[in-house]
Design an enzyme around this catalytic site. Sequence first.
Site, PDB file in Angstrom:
ATOM      1  N   CYS A 142      -8.162  -3.053 -11.818  1.00  0.00           N
ATOM      2  CA  CYS A 142      -7.916  -2.072 -11.139  1.00  0.00           C
ATOM      3  C   CYS A 142      -6.525  -2.178 -10.323  1.00  0.00           C
ATOM      4  O   CYS A 142      -5.938  -1.257  -9.533  1.00  0.00           O
ATOM      5  CB  CYS A 142      -8.992  -1.450 -10.168  1.00  0.00           C
ATOM      6  SG  CYS A 142      -9.439  -2.609  -9.065  1.00  0.00           S
ATOM      7  N   GLU A 152     -10.630 -10.719  -6.598  1.00  0.00           N
ATOM      8  CA  GLU A 152      -9.183 -10.666  -6.377  1.00  0.00           C
ATOM      9  C   GLU A 152      -8.844 -12.107  -5.318  1.00  0.00           C
ATOM     10  O   GLU A 152      -7.882 -12.096  -4.863  1.00  0.00           O
ATOM     11  CB  GLU A 152      -8.660  -9.460  -5.619  1.00  0.00           C
ATOM     12  CG  GLU A 152      -9.704  -9.224  -4.346  1.00  0.00           C
ATOM     13  CD  GLU A 152      -9.483  -7.626  -3.701  1.00  0.00           C
ATOM     14  OE1 GLU A 152      -8.527  -7.239  -4.187  1.00  0.00           O
ATOM     15  OE2 GLU A 152     -10.296  -7.188  -3.175  1.00  0.00           O
ATOM     16  N   HIS A 183       0.876  -1.218  -0.133  1.00  0.00           N
ATOM     17  CA  HIS A 183       0.115   0.196  -0.003  1.00  0.00           C
ATOM     18  C   HIS A 183       0.727   1.240   0.015  1.00  0.00           C
ATOM     19  O   HIS A 183       0.514   2.391  -0.401  1.00  0.00           O
ATOM     20  CB  HIS A 183      -0.756  -0.077   1.216  1.00  0.00           C
ATOM     21  CG  HIS A 183      -2.050   0.593   1.144  1.00  0.00           C
ATOM     22  ND1 HIS A 183      -2.969   0.120  -0.112  1.00  0.00           N
ATOM     23  CD2 HIS A 183      -2.666   1.715   1.712  1.00  0.00           C
ATOM     24  CE1 HIS A 183      -4.148   1.131  -0.150  1.00  0.00           C
ATOM     25  NE2 HIS A 183      -3.730   1.891   0.893  1.00  0.00           N
TER      26      HIS A 183
HETATM   27  C1  PEP Z   1      -5.936  -5.407  -5.885  1.00  0.00           C
HETATM   28  O1  PEP Z   1      -5.920  -6.119  -5.111  1.00  0.00           O
HETATM   29  O2  PEP Z   1      -5.457  -5.508  -7.116  1.00  0.00           O
HETATM   30  C2  PEP Z   1      -6.596  -3.922  -5.645  1.00  0.00           C
HETATM   31  C3  PEP Z   1      -6.632  -2.995  -6.576  1.00  0.00           C
HETATM   32  O3  PEP Z   1      -6.721  -3.630  -4.330  1.00  0.00           O
HETATM   33  P1  PEP Z   1      -5.663  -3.266  -3.190  1.00  0.00           P
HETATM   34  O4  PEP Z   1      -4.481  -2.999  -3.839  1.00  0.00           O
HETATM   35  O5  PEP Z   1      -6.128  -1.908  -2.635  1.00  0.00           O
HETATM   36  O6  PEP Z   1      -5.875  -4.355  -2.225  1.00  0.00           O
HETATM   37 MG    MG Z   2      -7.049  -5.847  -3.137  1.00  0.00          MG
END
Ligand code: PEP
Ligand code: MG
Length: 564
Positions: free
Chosen positions: A486, A415, A175
Amino acid sequence: MGTAYLYSKHVPHIEMKTIAESDVEAEQQRVRTANARSEKELQKILAFAEQKLGSQSAKIFEAQIMILNDTILMGSIEKRIAKELKNAEYIVGDEINKYKRMMLASPDEYMHERARDVEDVMHRIVRNIQDQKLFSRLEGASIIVSESLLATDTVIFSRNQILGYAADLGGVTSHAAILSRSLRIPAVLGLRNVTKNVRTGDSVAIDGYAGTIAINPNAQTIEQLEKKAERLKAFEEQLTAFAPLVADTPDHKHIELSANIEVPEEVDYARAQGAAGIGLYRTEGTLLARQGDPSEEEQYEEYKKVAEATFPHPVIFRTFDIGGDKLAPGEYHEENPFLGWRGIRVSLDRPEMFLTQLRALLRASTKKNVRIMFPMIAKVSEVRRAKEFLKLAKNELKARGLHFDARIKIGVMIEVPSAAIMAEEIAAEVDFLSIGSNDLIQYLLAVDRDNAAVAPLYQQFNPAVLRTIKAVIDAGHRKNIWVGMCGEMGGDPIATILLVGMGIDELSVVPTVLPEIKKIIRTIKYKDAVRIADKVLTLHTEDEIREYLASVIKKQLPDIPLED
Ligand code: PEP
Ligand code: MG
C-alpha cells in the site's frame, strides 16, 4: 500553469518601539483593524474546514475566533498601549504570550495544544498589524509556493482555485504529497530553493510528472507543456475504459487492485476509477486539525459510512498512525519523530484511545467487509498485544449487546525492517500483510522520506529493497496468507510488472493512478512478469534495474508516459 503566490509561514518579526502620546489612538486603531481582519480570515477558514473536514474538526478555528472576541484581553492590550506608549504588535505579542506561558505551565497536555492555537492567533493579528499578506486573502487561481507544506496546509488550501504546489522541502512520500495527489492537485516538493527564485505574481508552470517547475516560461516552453498536458489528458481519458474491468493478467493471474484513501468522500472517486475495494484507509486523517481524541460514536459514524459505501468490496482500516511526519502525538519535542513514538507504539501506550478506535471499527464491521490493519509493527509481541486489545474490545461490545464481525480479518503493515525479517512469524499471527514501502524504504536505507537533501538516496529499486519485498511476499505465502503493498511504490507504473512478477497478491494505490496500473496488469502475462522479476533480482544497482524496467515498459507498453 498559473500565477505564483509565495506563502510564508515565517513567524512575524516583532520589534519593540516607543510611540508618541499623540499616536496612541492610531496605534489602538491598528489593533482593532487587524483584529477585525483576522476574524474575517478565520471565519473563511472555519467555513472551509467545516465543509472539508466536518464541524468537529473545525472547532479549533472557532476557539481561535473566541480569542479575538475576548473583550478583556483586547481591552487590556489597548490600555497597555496608552499606558506604556509601546507599539501595537509589541503589546499584542507580549500580552498574548502571557496566556501562552500560562497554558504551557499547566501539566495538562490539552492546555499545551491550546497554547499553540493562542500563538497562532497572535501571529495572525501581528501579521495583519504589519499588513503582511496572508494566504486566506488569496484570490483567484494560484500556485502556492512555500518552504514546506504540511498535511493540514494541503487540506486547508485545497480549494478549487489552487492549481498546484511547489515547495523547498518534502518528498514524494511525504504526507502532504500523498494528500495532494489524492486531491488531484499537482505538486512538486523538495525543490530546495524555489521560494528564493519565485516572487508572488510570477507566472509558473508545474510539471508534476517530471517533478519540475518553470518560472516565467517562454512561449516555446508553454507550448511544449501544453502539448504534454494534452497528451496526458488523452491518455487518462483512454484509461477510463479500464475502470469496470478486473485487474487480471492475460494469463489469468488476479491482482486485487484497491485504493488508498483517508476521507469517506473519496470512496466514490475510488470506485469510479475502478478500485476493487479500499486497501488502505488512513484513519489518522480524522485527527487532523482537531482537539482531543474523537469519540467512539464519531469514529463509528465515519467508519460505517466508508464500509457501507465500499460494500460489497472490502475496506482495510489502518488504526491511527500518529507521529512521524503526521500529527505529533504529544506536545513534547522528539529529536527523531520517525524513530519515535509512532503508529502502534502510541496505540499500545494509550489503551483508551486504542480500544475506542477498535470498538468503533468493530461496530462498523457488521456487513463483514471491514478489515483492521496495524501500522509500524516492529515485532511479533506488538502484534500479539494488539490482538489482545482487539479481543478486549470485542468483549466490551458483547457486554453492551452490540453486533460486529466476530471473525474480522486482521493484518499488519510490513514497514519496519525488523518486521520484514520476521515476516513469516508475523504472518502466522494474522490474515494478511501489506508492505508499506514508503517507510520500509526509509528505514531500510536510512534515508528520511521527507528530506530533499537525501532524496536521490531514497531508492525504491535499490536491490536491498527489492530482495526484502520478495522475502516478505514469500514469507506470507509460506503461511498461506495474501501479501499486498500500500506504499507509493505500488502505484508507480515502473514497479507494477516487477511486483506482479514477485508474486504480490494485492496493490493498493492512489485512486488517480489506478486505471494506468490496471492497464499494465492486463497487458503483461504473469509468466513474463515472473521472468522479468527474476532477472531484476539478479541485478546489483538501482540504475541497472530502472534502466532494464524502463526498457521493458517502452517495448511492451509504449504509451505509458515515463519520465527520465
Ligand atoms: C507506507 O509507509 O508505505 C504507508 C503506506 O504508510 P504511510 O505512508 O501512511 O506512512
Ligand atoms: Mg507507513
